[in-house]
Scaffold this motif. Sequence first.
Motif, PDB file in Angstrom:
ATOM      1  N   GLY A   5       0.846  -1.111   0.027  1.00  0.00           N
ATOM      2  CA  GLY A   5      -0.001   0.042   0.036  1.00  0.00           C
ATOM      3  C   GLY A   5       0.976   1.235   0.233  1.00  0.00           C
ATOM      4  N   VAL A   6       0.700   2.138  -0.964  1.00  0.00           N
ATOM      5  CA  VAL A   6       1.555   3.247  -1.006  1.00  0.00           C
ATOM      6  C   VAL A   6       0.772   4.659  -1.015  1.00  0.00           C
ATOM      7  CG1 VAL A   6       3.065   4.428  -2.556  1.00  0.00           C
ATOM      8  CG2 VAL A   6       3.090   2.221  -2.803  1.00  0.00           C
ATOM      9  N   GLY A   7       1.116   5.148   0.154  1.00  0.00           N
ATOM     10  CA  GLY A   7       0.529   6.495   0.459  1.00  0.00           C
ATOM     11  C   GLY A   7       0.963   7.654  -0.594  1.00  0.00           C
ATOM     12  N   VAL A   8      -0.003   8.165  -1.491  1.00  0.00           N
ATOM     13  CA  VAL A   8       0.375   9.337  -2.213  1.00  0.00           C
ATOM     14  C   VAL A   8       0.032  10.483  -1.885  1.00  0.00           C
ATOM     15  CG1 VAL A   8       0.520   7.367  -4.337  1.00  0.00           C
ATOM     16  CG2 VAL A   8      -1.516   8.724  -3.830  1.00  0.00           C
ATOM     17  N   GLY A   9      -0.227  10.762  -0.557  1.00  0.00           N
ATOM     18  CA  GLY A   9      -0.520  12.242  -0.035  1.00  0.00           C
ATOM     19  C   GLY A   9      -1.933  12.620  -0.443  1.00  0.00           C
ATOM     20  N   PRO A  10      -2.246  14.066  -0.346  1.00  0.00           N
ATOM     21  CA  PRO A  10      -3.491  14.387  -0.520  1.00  0.00           C
ATOM     22  C   PRO A  10      -3.956  14.842  -2.050  1.00  0.00           C
ATOM     23  CG  PRO A  10      -2.592  15.698   1.451  1.00  0.00           C
ATOM     24  CD  PRO A  10      -1.336  14.842   0.518  1.00  0.00           C
ATOM     25  N   GLY A  11      -2.891  14.979  -2.869  1.00  0.00           N
ATOM     26  CA  GLY A  11      -3.146  15.323  -4.051  1.00  0.00           C
ATOM     27  C   GLY A  11      -1.906  15.993  -5.156  1.00  0.00           C
ATOM     28  N   ASP A  12      -1.190  16.404  -4.360  1.00  0.00           N
ATOM     29  CA  ASP A  12       0.089  17.333  -4.839  1.00  0.00           C
ATOM     30  C   ASP A  12       1.143  15.899  -5.261  1.00  0.00           C
ATOM     31  OD1 ASP A  12       2.372  18.241  -5.717  1.00  0.00           O
ATOM     32  OD2 ASP A  12       2.361  19.999  -4.265  1.00  0.00           O
ATOM     33  N   PRO A  13       1.425  16.037  -6.634  1.00  0.00           N
ATOM     34  CA  PRO A  13       2.369  14.625  -7.107  1.00  0.00           C
ATOM     35  C   PRO A  13       3.566  15.121  -6.234  1.00  0.00           C
ATOM     36  CG  PRO A  13       1.053  15.425  -8.861  1.00  0.00           C
ATOM     37  CD  PRO A  13       0.701  16.706  -7.669  1.00  0.00           C
ATOM     38  N   GLU A  14       3.906  16.002  -6.058  1.00  0.00           N
ATOM     39  CA  GLU A  14       5.421  16.364  -5.424  1.00  0.00           C
ATOM     40  C   GLU A  14       5.517  15.843  -3.933  1.00  0.00           C
ATOM     41  OE1 GLU A  14       6.471  20.403  -5.928  1.00  0.00           O
ATOM     42  OE2 GLU A  14       7.012  20.202  -7.822  1.00  0.00           O
ATOM     43  N   LEU A  15       4.671  15.486  -3.359  1.00  0.00           N
ATOM     44  CA  LEU A  15       4.555  15.051  -1.965  1.00  0.00           C
ATOM     45  C   LEU A  15       4.616  13.526  -1.766  1.00  0.00           C
ATOM     46  CD1 LEU A  15       1.983  17.322  -0.246  1.00  0.00           C
ATOM     47  CD2 LEU A  15       4.162  17.444  -0.248  1.00  0.00           C
ATOM     48  N   VAL A  16       4.702  12.608  -2.756  1.00  0.00           N
ATOM     49  CA  VAL A  16       4.767  11.435  -2.871  1.00  0.00           C
ATOM     50  C   VAL A  16       6.348  11.109  -2.378  1.00  0.00           C
ATOM     51  CG1 VAL A  16       4.542   9.263  -4.028  1.00  0.00           C
ATOM     52  CG2 VAL A  16       3.056  11.126  -4.871  1.00  0.00           C
ATOM     53  N   THR A  17       6.545  10.269  -1.539  1.00  0.00           N
ATOM     54  CA  THR A  17       7.956  10.014  -1.021  1.00  0.00           C
ATOM     55  C   THR A  17       8.908   9.358  -2.271  1.00  0.00           C
ATOM     56  OG1 THR A  17       7.707   7.830  -0.071  1.00  0.00           O
ATOM     57  CG2 THR A  17       7.258   9.699   1.155  1.00  0.00           C
ATOM     58  N   VAL A  18       9.982   9.394  -2.083  1.00  0.00           N
ATOM     59  CA  VAL A  18      10.922   8.824  -3.234  1.00  0.00           C
ATOM     60  C   VAL A  18      10.849   7.395  -3.232  1.00  0.00           C
ATOM     61  CG1 VAL A  18      13.494   8.205  -3.748  1.00  0.00           C
ATOM     62  CG2 VAL A  18      12.821  10.556  -2.876  1.00  0.00           C
ATOM     63  N   ARG A  19      10.662   6.834  -1.752  1.00  0.00           N
ATOM     64  CA  ARG A  19      10.306   5.395  -1.979  1.00  0.00           C
ATOM     65  C   ARG A  19       9.104   5.134  -2.381  1.00  0.00           C
ATOM     66  NH1 ARG A  19       9.095   1.879   3.770  1.00  0.00           N
ATOM     67  NH2 ARG A  19       8.837  -0.056   2.447  1.00  0.00           N
ATOM     68  N   GLY A  20       8.068   5.808  -2.246  1.00  0.00           N
ATOM     69  CA  GLY A  20       6.717   5.452  -2.940  1.00  0.00           C
ATOM     70  C   GLY A  20       7.062   5.513  -4.441  1.00  0.00           C
ATOM     71  N   VAL A  21       7.505   6.555  -4.914  1.00  0.00           N
ATOM     72  CA  VAL A  21       7.727   6.468  -6.492  1.00  0.00           C
ATOM     73  C   VAL A  21       8.512   5.263  -6.843  1.00  0.00           C
ATOM     74  CG1 VAL A  21       8.778   7.797  -8.408  1.00  0.00           C
ATOM     75  CG2 VAL A  21       7.740   8.971  -6.578  1.00  0.00           C
ATOM     76  N   ARG A  22       9.419   4.846  -6.172  1.00  0.00           N
ATOM     77  CA  ARG A  22      10.286   3.843  -6.696  1.00  0.00           C
ATOM     78  C   ARG A  22       9.516   2.402  -6.496  1.00  0.00           C
ATOM     79  NH1 ARG A  22      12.452  -0.238  -3.818  1.00  0.00           N
ATOM     80  NH2 ARG A  22      12.380   0.783  -1.677  1.00  0.00           N
TER      81      ARG A  22
END
Length: 244
Positions: A5-22
């Motif tokens: 399960g990857v938390g992608v934040g409230p809506g701003d793509p820049e708030l996704v963590t580096v680990r989440g993107v990977r």
Amino acid sequence: MRLVGVGVGPGDPELVTVRGVRVLREADLVLVPVMAPGEQGRAEAVVRAHVAEAERVVFALNDRGGVTERRANAWDAAARRVVEAFEQGARTVAFATIGDPNVYSTFTYLAQAVRERAPGVEVETVPGVTAMQDLAARSGTVLAEGTESLTLLPLTGGAGGLRTALATGDTVVAYKFGRVADEVLAAVADAGRLGDAVYGARLGLPDEDVRPASEITGPVPYLSTLIVPGRRTSLGGKLKAREP
């Protein structure tokens, strides 16, 4: 086999963590929850800023009646899709969820349903920025300091517990209160705390709405966030001296 399960934040793509993107980029399959097959959800919009492929799974995100038949069927169908992916050779399936996967997230129900069908599946989560953190940053509001408590309440079932939290706690955060906004604002006003409260909706999106809660007029979206900060009268006033 791994379900993440990857938390992608409230809506701003820049708030996704580096680990989440990977994790999203390395997964064999990325699933995103939507209310209808033909509609792009907020999680999908964030995910597609980082990966090209994402598959929609329908969740009853707007149901208000507890474990409805529609909601249970959606969990079952999503779980079957995950298990099917593993049976077809996938090693990692990622499920993107707005906010954090361990805070009022659809992912918790999916993970439980998958475990019931495939007990050997490893379940992991990647933390994400929550709406209260994003709203605090965008509004310049301190969530907690010193010895203050922080109470988070989802108001999908009504505002019954809000007055108690306002009377006994320091900072109080309300989620998903669009249906009972008038009742919520009245409770905050009655507690004498409306002047410091801040409101936010559609955080990180082009039509973002962040303002003092006292300026709210009319209906607000279901996915709205309210922060009522603790009362602070002096610099460092909430710090407690260490006992000798």
